[in-house]
Design a protein around this motif. Structure first.
Motif, PDB file in Angstrom:
ATOM      1  N   PRO A 165       0.828  -1.209   0.000  1.00 55.24           N
ATOM      2  CA  PRO A 165       0.000   0.000   0.000  1.00 55.24           C
ATOM      3  C   PRO A 165       0.859   1.253   0.000  1.00 55.24           C
ATOM      4  CG  PRO A 165      -0.871  -1.601   1.549  1.00 55.24           C
ATOM      5  CD  PRO A 165       0.461  -2.129   1.091  1.00 55.24           C
ATOM      6  N   ALA A 169      -2.739   5.341   1.670  1.00 51.33           N
ATOM      7  CA  ALA A 169      -3.400   4.139   2.184  1.00 51.33           C
ATOM      8  C   ALA A 169      -2.864   3.798   3.569  1.00 51.33           C
ATOM      9  CB  ALA A 169      -3.206   2.969   1.227  1.00 51.33           C
ATOM     10  N   LEU A 170      -1.550   3.873   3.736  1.00 50.69           N
ATOM     11  CA  LEU A 170      -0.969   3.620   5.060  1.00 50.69           C
ATOM     12  C   LEU A 170      -1.436   4.673   6.054  1.00 50.69           C
ATOM     13  CD1 LEU A 170       2.656   2.677   3.980  1.00 50.69           C
ATOM     14  CD2 LEU A 170       0.961   1.133   4.980  1.00 50.69           C
ATOM     15  N   GLY A 173      -4.687   3.618   7.250  1.00 52.67           N
ATOM     16  CA  GLY A 173      -4.538   2.541   8.230  1.00 52.67           C
ATOM     17  C   GLY A 173      -4.121   3.050   9.590  1.00 52.67           C
ATOM     18  N   THR A 435      -6.553  -0.676   5.421  1.00 57.15           N
ATOM     19  CA  THR A 435      -6.485   0.658   4.819  1.00 57.15           C
ATOM     20  C   THR A 435      -7.753   1.092   4.081  1.00 57.15           C
ATOM     21  OG1 THR A 435      -5.548  -0.131   2.713  1.00 57.15           O
ATOM     22  CG2 THR A 435      -3.997   0.355   4.495  1.00 57.15           C
ATOM     23  N   GLU A 572      -4.125  -3.202  -3.196  1.00 57.56           N
ATOM     24  CA  GLU A 572      -5.167  -2.347  -2.626  1.00 57.56           C
ATOM     25  C   GLU A 572      -6.539  -2.647  -3.228  1.00 57.56           C
ATOM     26  OE1 GLU A 572      -2.728   1.674  -1.546  1.00 57.56           O
ATOM     27  OE2 GLU A 572      -2.338   0.750  -3.483  1.00 57.56           O
ATOM     28  N   GLY A 588     -10.060   1.389   7.417  1.00 55.65           N
ATOM     29  CA  GLY A 588      -9.358   2.638   7.157  1.00 55.65           C
ATOM     30  C   GLY A 588     -10.130   3.856   7.612  1.00 55.65           C
TER      31      GLY A 588
END
Length: 613
Positions: A165, A169-170, A173, A435, A572, A588
């Motif tokens: 990711p 995206a991280l 998360g 995420t 993803e 997420g």
């Protein structure tokens, strides 16, 4: 490439090690690739040996070490004829080995468009060929090989390497540990291919939704959250064996101009910069980041001359070196970008960058001109040899820290043992599962039921990720949903669907139970809006998935179910499919603020928003 390291560790390799007076000069902690750590050497002894190495260099060799250059071709000595022609036209050499021999470059950067990347074994062979050429120089100095492997929207090396990711995206998360783990995996795999530096992580804070160049490359819009993630990724990459590079200093997050094609202005006051932009770079420095990349942006609050930061001594020396206390390597963003070329000519830019505080000059459009200009500035006293030697020492210390003087080579066996392993792929999938963000779920449209919505139409953008790193999104989503028990059909409609294609999608949905539409950076005038509206008009359930920037939902009235995956890469998209199918709870949380399209001063969704089932 010979597959055994013993073949590569020849007299040439020994010469490279001897250049810093013996094996004790290399003391870097063993990367996760498995090499045994060597006994640490006192810093004073290390610096003394590297200074002796610098003293052996001619001015031409010293200047060459400052450059990190592109080169075309999959092989260091035998590229395809078209790549030979491109090299001769742009650089005046035939291949990478000749580039090293002629200009003594200190670094080489890999790009997919330069045909450097086919598969991990080939990348390892290319890296080894470059290092053999470096070892054959009069003063053998290993080359720092680098690339942009941010993951997510920017990834140069694709499958079978592990794709993880990306930054936003991280950020969704929210786990610093996940960011560190992702960096460690990425670092290990790059190291195994002979790449010892990664131009990542992105430390920009994306507070401007109109930003055309950063977006999902940023961890988000909350400076403290971005700082946490940047610090984690720096540690992860460097634990994996490669030098991390925080970018783009002093912060490229609040602009609506792309520095590839123009010169952006950042209008932050000094106080706003300290609050918004500084925390991520402070975190990177605290984490021990090996390098920091400059931005081709103007910050009038710090430099009233309105020079881009790459050429600004008040910014690079006054703020980065003196205020933030950074002592590592400073590298420019590409010197071929328009943002750094609009004010001064290509002959002056490298000299001004070095005078501002830069150590490495990345990818000048004309290497011969840039090399000659720096050499002339040195000979005429505009650049002092003492200052040049200090830059070289920083560069060589980085190379030594990353084990290049000890052993710059790799093997096919190491690639096979590390790159794209089942364990790495499984970890990437687990991180991705944390995420995906559910922004809207009116009337409980999600998750889709295999009894009610068994037949699913997947429409939307169909572009594959760059460098073969995944996609196309419609195919990946349809395949993933099929594996989860649905009957899923892909119908690519693209980012600008024609009226005919929209009609085809509507007709296809009439024979199915639900639609998933993958959207990509929807603007007010985007045909994607008409596609989504037409699908909603059928009365069938429609799930909208933003596969890049998460702001699309602000432009899509009437959507009842909206998700964000923050990228179109397979890892993803498959995680999003698991959420759509109800196999995973959407975990997420939005790392940026989404404003209303019809009332830009009003918030639609705040940072931290995210629904669960």
């Amino acid at each position: 490439m010979h597959s055994r390291r013993t073949v590569l560790t020849t007299a040439a390799t020994a010469a490279a090690a001897a250049a810093v007076a013996g094996s004790g000069a290399a003391h870097a902690a063993a990367p996760a690739g498995g090499r045994r750590p060597r006994k640490p050497v006192p810093d004073s002894a290390r610096r003394a040996r590297l200074r002796r190495l610098i003293a052996r260099m001619t001015p031409e060799e010293k200047v060459g070490q400052l450059f990190v250059m592109r080169v075309y071709g999959h092989s260091a000595t035998d590229p395809d004829p078209a790549d030979v022609a491109a090299n001769q036209q742009e650089i005046g050499v035939a291949h990478a080995a000749e580039l090293v021999a002629k200009y003594h470059v200190g670094g080489i950067v890999y790009f997919g468009w330069a045909h450097n990347i086919r598969d991990p074994h080939q990348v390892a062979d290319l890296s080894n060929g470059i290092q053999k050429a470096a070892a054959a120089q009069r003063v053998p100095v290993p080359v720092l090989i680098t690339t942009d492997q941010e993951h997510g929207a920017v990834a140069r090396v694709g499958p079978p390497a592990t794709l993880l990711p990306g930054a936003m995206a991280l950020g969704a998360g929210g786990s610093r540990d996940d960011a560190r783990t992702a960096g460690r995996i990425a670092g290990r795999e790059l190291f195994a291919m002979g790449i010892r530096q990664d131009y990542a992580p992105d430390a920009d804070v994306n507070v401007n939704p109109a930003n055309p160049v950063i977006g999902v490359r940023s961890f988000g819009a909350d400076p403290r959250a971005v700082a946490r993630m940047v610090g984690g990724q720096v540690k992860g990459y460097q634990e994996g064996g490669v030098a991390a590079c925080a970018k783009h200093f002093p912060g490229h997050g609040d602009t609506d101009t792309d520095s590839h094609v123009g010169l952006p202005y950042i209008r932050h006051t000094a106080e706003e910069w300290e609050r918004l932009d500084a925390p991520a770079f402070r975190a990177a420095i605290a984490a021990g980041v090996d390098s920091i990349m400059t931005a081709h942006i103007v910050v009038p609050a710090f430099d009233p001359s309105e020079d881009p930061a790459t050429l600004s001594r008040p910014i690079l020396t006054g703020i980065l070196r003196e205020r933030l206390g950074y002592r590592g390597v400073v590298v420019t963003d590409s010197l071929g970008m328009r943002g750094v070329r609009v004010k001064y000519g290509d002959a002056r830019v490298p000299v001004l960058a070095l005078k501002a505080g830069v150590d490495q000059l990345l990818n000048p459009p004309d290497l011969a001109l840039a090399h000659r200009s720096v050499l002339t500035a040195l000979q005429e006293g505009e650049l002092t040899e003492r200052a040049l030697d200090a830059k070289l020492l920083r560069i060589l210390l980085l190379k030594e820290r990353r084990g290049l003087f000890a052993d710059p080579y790799t093997t096919h066996e190491e690639v096979d043992r590390v790159v794209g392993t089942h364990r790495h792929l499984a970890t990437a999938a687990r991180i991705a599962d944390r995420t995906t963000t559910l922004l809207r779920n009116d009337a409980g449209v999600l998750p889709l039921s295999r009894r009610r919505e068994r037949r699913v139409l997947v429409v939307g953008v169909d572009e594959a990720a760059p460098s073969g790193t995944g996609g196309p999104p419609t195919t990946v989503l349809a395949t993933a949903l099929g594996e989860l028990g649905f009957t899923a059909t892909a119908l690519p409609t693209g980012p600008s669907p024609s009226p005919q294609r929209i009609d085809e999608a509507v007709a296809a949905l009439g024979e199915r139970d639900a639609a998933v539409v993958a959207t990509y950076n929807v603007a007010a005038d985007s045909p994607q809006r008409r596609l989504v509206g037409a699908l909603l008009g059928t009365g069938r359930p429609v799930v909208q998935l933003a596969v890049r920037n998460p702001y699309d939902i602000a432009q899509l009235d009437g959507v009842k179910a909206a998700l964000a995956s923050y990228s179109w890469t397979d890892v993803e998209l498959r995680a999003a499919a698991r959420v759509i199918a109800g196999r995973r709870d959407p975990a997420g949380r939005l790392p940026v603020t989404i404003m209303r399209a019809d009332a830009p001063g009003e918030t639609l969704y705040r940072i931290g928003h995210g629904l669960s089932y």
